[in-house]
Design a protein around this motif. Sequence first.
Motif, PDB file in Angstrom:
ATOM      1  N   GLY A  47       0.789  -1.231   0.000  1.00 24.71           N
ATOM      2  CA  GLY A  47       0.000   0.000   0.000  1.00 24.71           C
ATOM      3  C   GLY A  47       0.817   1.276   0.000  1.00 24.71           C
ATOM      4  O   GLY A  47       0.318   2.337  -0.332  1.00 24.71           O
ATOM      5  N   TRP A  50      -0.305   5.058   0.738  1.00 24.46           N
ATOM      6  CA  TRP A  50      -1.760   4.984   0.945  1.00 24.46           C
ATOM      7  C   TRP A  50      -2.089   4.380   2.306  1.00 24.46           C
ATOM      8  O   TRP A  50      -3.202   4.533   2.803  1.00 24.46           O
ATOM      9  CB  TRP A  50      -2.429   4.196  -0.178  1.00 24.46           C
ATOM     10  CG  TRP A  50      -1.962   4.652  -1.523  1.00 24.46           C
ATOM     11  CD1 TRP A  50      -1.291   3.905  -2.444  1.00 24.46           C
ATOM     12  CD2 TRP A  50      -2.061   5.962  -2.093  1.00 24.46           C
ATOM     13  NE1 TRP A  50      -0.980   4.671  -3.545  1.00 24.46           N
ATOM     14  CE2 TRP A  50      -1.448   5.943  -3.352  1.00 24.46           C
ATOM     15  CE3 TRP A  50      -2.614   7.159  -1.657  1.00 24.46           C
ATOM     16  CZ2 TRP A  50      -1.361   7.046  -4.183  1.00 24.46           C
ATOM     17  CZ3 TRP A  50      -2.528   8.268  -2.492  1.00 24.46           C
ATOM     18  CH2 TRP A  50      -1.911   8.211  -3.732  1.00 24.46           C
ATOM     19  N   HIS A  97      -0.824  12.412  -0.018  1.00 26.03           N
ATOM     20  CA  HIS A  97      -1.468  11.726  -1.146  1.00 26.03           C
ATOM     21  C   HIS A  97      -0.971  12.243  -2.491  1.00 26.03           C
ATOM     22  O   HIS A  97      -1.280  11.658  -3.522  1.00 26.03           O
ATOM     23  CB  HIS A  97      -2.983  11.834  -1.038  1.00 26.03           C
ATOM     24  CG  HIS A  97      -3.526  11.007   0.083  1.00 26.03           C
ATOM     25  ND1 HIS A  97      -3.900  11.553   1.281  1.00 26.03           N
ATOM     26  CD2 HIS A  97      -3.688   9.668   0.204  1.00 26.03           C
ATOM     27  CE1 HIS A  97      -4.297  10.593   2.091  1.00 26.03           C
ATOM     28  NE2 HIS A  97      -4.171   9.437   1.462  1.00 26.03           N
ATOM     29  N   ASP A 110       3.126   2.978  -4.352  1.00 29.32           N
ATOM     30  CA  ASP A 110       2.187   2.106  -3.647  1.00 29.32           C
ATOM     31  C   ASP A 110       2.860   0.899  -3.000  1.00 29.32           C
ATOM     32  O   ASP A 110       2.198   0.051  -2.421  1.00 29.32           O
ATOM     33  CB  ASP A 110       1.069   1.648  -4.581  1.00 29.32           C
ATOM     34  CG  ASP A 110       1.568   0.813  -5.743  1.00 29.32           C
ATOM     35  OD1 ASP A 110       2.800   0.760  -5.973  1.00 29.32           O
ATOM     36  OD2 ASP A 110       0.731   0.211  -6.441  1.00 29.32           O
TER      37      ASP A 110
END
Length: 149
Positions: A47, A50, A97, A110
Amino acid sequence: MRNEILFSTGGDWDSTSLMSNGYAIEAAQLYIELRAGRDDWGDEVQGGIWEGADLTAMIRPAEDPMAPFDIFPGRISMEFPGYTIVMENQHPMVDMHHLRVWLNGEDITDRVVDVVVDINAVDSFVQAYVTVYKSRFLLRDEVITHTII
């Protein structure tokens, strides 16, 4: 003001340079620490940013090391023997972000777990590594650390 930083080294102090918006700068330290891709217990997970991230990115100028300045918002390209790391966040409030991370041209945003670059000319200390999470379909997932210097 957005910074466009270029750090380059051939592996020794004589081949090392730091440019800010096209101008060479003498720095006492370049320090970047990104910690991301961790669960509530601190274990690495798929992830990247994120899953949450903490970032410190600054330059301490040689003429006044006690007055560091932030790299972001902006872009920093770091060229090492065999590795290129690029980090970019153009958001005026440096919203995580909007952070993007590339390792040797591959977007690892990611999957990034750690990016640590500490080039300290005053203490003659250098450290740089990138850790990425690699998810595997049938095999056990793994965490890979690229020791850069």
